[in-house]
Design a protein around this motif. Sequence first.
Motif, PDB file in Angstrom:
ATOM      1  N   ILE A 333       0.839  -1.200   0.000  1.00 61.23           N
ATOM      2  CA  ILE A 333       0.000   0.000   0.000  1.00 61.23           C
ATOM      3  C   ILE A 333       0.871   1.246   0.000  1.00 61.23           C
ATOM      4  N   GLN A 334       1.886   1.272   0.852  1.00 66.99           N
ATOM      5  CA  GLN A 334       2.759   2.437   0.951  1.00 66.99           C
ATOM      6  C   GLN A 334       3.523   2.689  -0.347  1.00 66.99           C
ATOM      7  N   GLU A 335       4.043   1.635  -0.968  1.00 63.70           N
ATOM      8  CA  GLU A 335       4.798   1.804  -2.207  1.00 63.70           C
ATOM      9  C   GLU A 335       3.912   2.286  -3.342  1.00 63.70           C
ATOM     10  N   ARG A 336       2.704   1.726  -3.438  1.00 62.56           N
ATOM     11  CA  ARG A 336       1.799   2.128  -4.514  1.00 62.56           C
ATOM     12  C   ARG A 336       1.343   3.575  -4.330  1.00 62.56           C
ATOM     13  N   PHE A 341       1.783   9.506  -5.772  1.00 58.74           N
ATOM     14  CA  PHE A 341       1.920  10.894  -5.335  1.00 58.74           C
ATOM     15  C   PHE A 341       3.339  11.441  -5.505  1.00 58.74           C
ATOM     16  N   GLY A 342       4.256  10.599  -5.960  1.00 56.58           N
ATOM     17  CA  GLY A 342       5.620  11.063  -6.189  1.00 56.58           C
ATOM     18  C   GLY A 342       6.397  11.342  -4.922  1.00 56.58           C
ATOM     19  N   VAL A 343       6.183  10.533  -3.888  1.00 60.38           N
ATOM     20  CA  VAL A 343       6.938  10.688  -2.648  1.00 60.38           C
ATOM     21  C   VAL A 343       7.565   9.348  -2.300  1.00 60.38           C
ATOM     22  N   GLU A 347       9.376   9.294   3.233  1.00 60.72           N
ATOM     23  CA  GLU A 347       8.584  10.514   3.452  1.00 60.72           C
ATOM     24  C   GLU A 347       7.177  10.161   3.917  1.00 60.72           C
ATOM     25  N   LEU A 348       6.655   9.070   3.355  1.00 60.67           N
ATOM     26  CA  LEU A 348       5.287   8.669   3.664  1.00 60.67           C
ATOM     27  C   LEU A 348       5.125   8.289   5.132  1.00 60.67           C
ATOM     28  N   ILE A 349       6.121   7.632   5.692  1.00 60.03           N
ATOM     29  CA  ILE A 349       6.010   7.165   7.075  1.00 60.03           C
ATOM     30  C   ILE A 349       6.778   8.063   8.048  1.00 60.03           C
ATOM     31  N   GLY A 350       7.296   9.180   7.538  1.00 59.88           N
ATOM     32  CA  GLY A 350       8.055  10.099   8.379  1.00 59.88           C
ATOM     33  C   GLY A 350       7.168  11.042   9.161  1.00 59.88           C
ATOM     34  N   ALA A 355       2.815  19.542   2.444  1.00 60.71           N
ATOM     35  CA  ALA A 355       1.488  19.286   1.887  1.00 60.71           C
ATOM     36  C   ALA A 355       1.388  17.984   1.106  1.00 60.71           C
ATOM     37  N   THR A 356       2.342  17.727   0.188  1.00 61.79           N
ATOM     38  CA  THR A 356       2.239  16.531  -0.647  1.00 61.79           C
ATOM     39  C   THR A 356       2.399  15.245   0.150  1.00 61.79           C
ATOM     40  N   PRO A 357       3.474  15.106   0.954  1.00 62.89           N
ATOM     41  CA  PRO A 357       3.561  13.885   1.763  1.00 62.89           C
ATOM     42  C   PRO A 357       2.389  13.719   2.720  1.00 62.89           C
ATOM     43  N   LEU A 358       1.860  14.819   3.247  1.00 67.99           N
ATOM     44  CA  LEU A 358       0.738  14.732   4.178  1.00 67.99           C
ATOM     45  C   LEU A 358      -0.492  14.165   3.483  1.00 67.99           C
ATOM     46  N   SER A 359      -0.793  14.678   2.278  1.00 68.39           N
ATOM     47  CA  SER A 359      -1.953  14.186   1.537  1.00 68.39           C
ATOM     48  C   SER A 359      -1.782  12.713   1.177  1.00 68.39           C
TER      49      SER A 359
END
Length: 427
Positions: A333-336, A341-343, A347-350, A355-359
């Motif tokens: 899920i995280q990789e997809r 979103f291009g992150v 960054e996703l789990i940080g 704004a972008t990583p948060l969304s």
Amino acid sequence: MQERLRASVPASTFQLWLEPLELAGARAETLLLAAPESIRAWTERRYAGLIREALAGTGSGITDVSLVAEGEGTGGGAPDRGSSLDLNVNYTFDRFVIGEGNRVAHAAALAVAEAPSEAYNPLFLHGPPGLGKTHLLVAVANYLATSAAALNVRYTTAEGFTNEFVTALRTAGAEEFKRRYRDLDILLVDDVQFLEGKRHTEDEFFHTFNALYEGGSQLVLSADRIPSELSSLESRLRDRFEWGLTVAVEPPNLATRLTVLRRLVREAGVETEAGVLTELARRIDVNMRQLHGGLTRVIAHASLTAKPLSAELIDAVIPKTSRAPESTPVEEIQERVGATFGVSRSELIGSGRAATPLSARQVAIYLTRELTDLSLPRIGRLYGGRDHSTVLNSIRRVEARIGEDQSFAAQVQELRAGIHSQSTGRP
């Protein structure tokens, strides 16, 4: 307020979106209404203005309204039987649908309610979220409220226990906290896996458990897995959890799911075409929460589009690829989501709040909740150690945006379908 709202909307709309609201208390000039998770975001978005109008007509002096999760608020309504949370009056043994996966758990909980401290002590229920563990714990408390009113009963969650304990330490109220939790006849604690990693709280709960058990009080506990798999808990707690009866609550079979859907449709006063509920029961087979949420979505679309509950409507609202299997790894899920979103995954789990990583993170949390059996606290730990309330907030924000932004809704649906095909190996 209820009478004013009933007169303002069609009967089916009132029954589906407004009647489930319950008084949760008030803060300053804001009335708090508890709403089930499955309808809260939609009701607040569509009917908050109407609710405020009904409130203004009561002459109460309260000027605003806020919809909160069930269990939040400052109290109100029926007595809470010593609980740190308001008890859901709908969670009774009569309303619990018995199936092959939960028959033993239901019988054990009922035995405890009928003869506290004489049947199974402690009673430990375990299983994935949404299968009825909370329903059974609260059913015990509600049963005792009418059959043994003299008993001192407390229902809470491990998170609630933790929050109360931390507050007590900060306000020099430790002795009052101990009195509140150790002068009990029955203690029911939900989601004890939330105690993992909280050493001071674990220690306090250990002593609370010992004091109650040695004093002959009944303990009923629930978790998302068996005690031996709560590896981050101290071994002395895990051992005590296994002193009594440990019972699994398993996913409902087709017959059970169909019985639940028929009851919900009957209570909502909605008519369906033949075979529709069977098809819906076949498509949603993970847990009762998703089953209820799926039916709510279908009824909502039928109401908004003036269409009957048909197989075609189910195809449009809940396509066959709408969820991944239970085995979907969080990493997928995280990789997809990160790729979409291009992150990066880091960054996703940080802990950043750009704004972008948060969304992206909110979408990942939403899909993790929907496509796995992980509890909210565990999901929070997978996304930078965030707490339960942050996870809930992320889910609500995504739900609200899906209802308002068609392109975003399509993007989430595409992600969901892509994760499903990746997990099953289908193109």
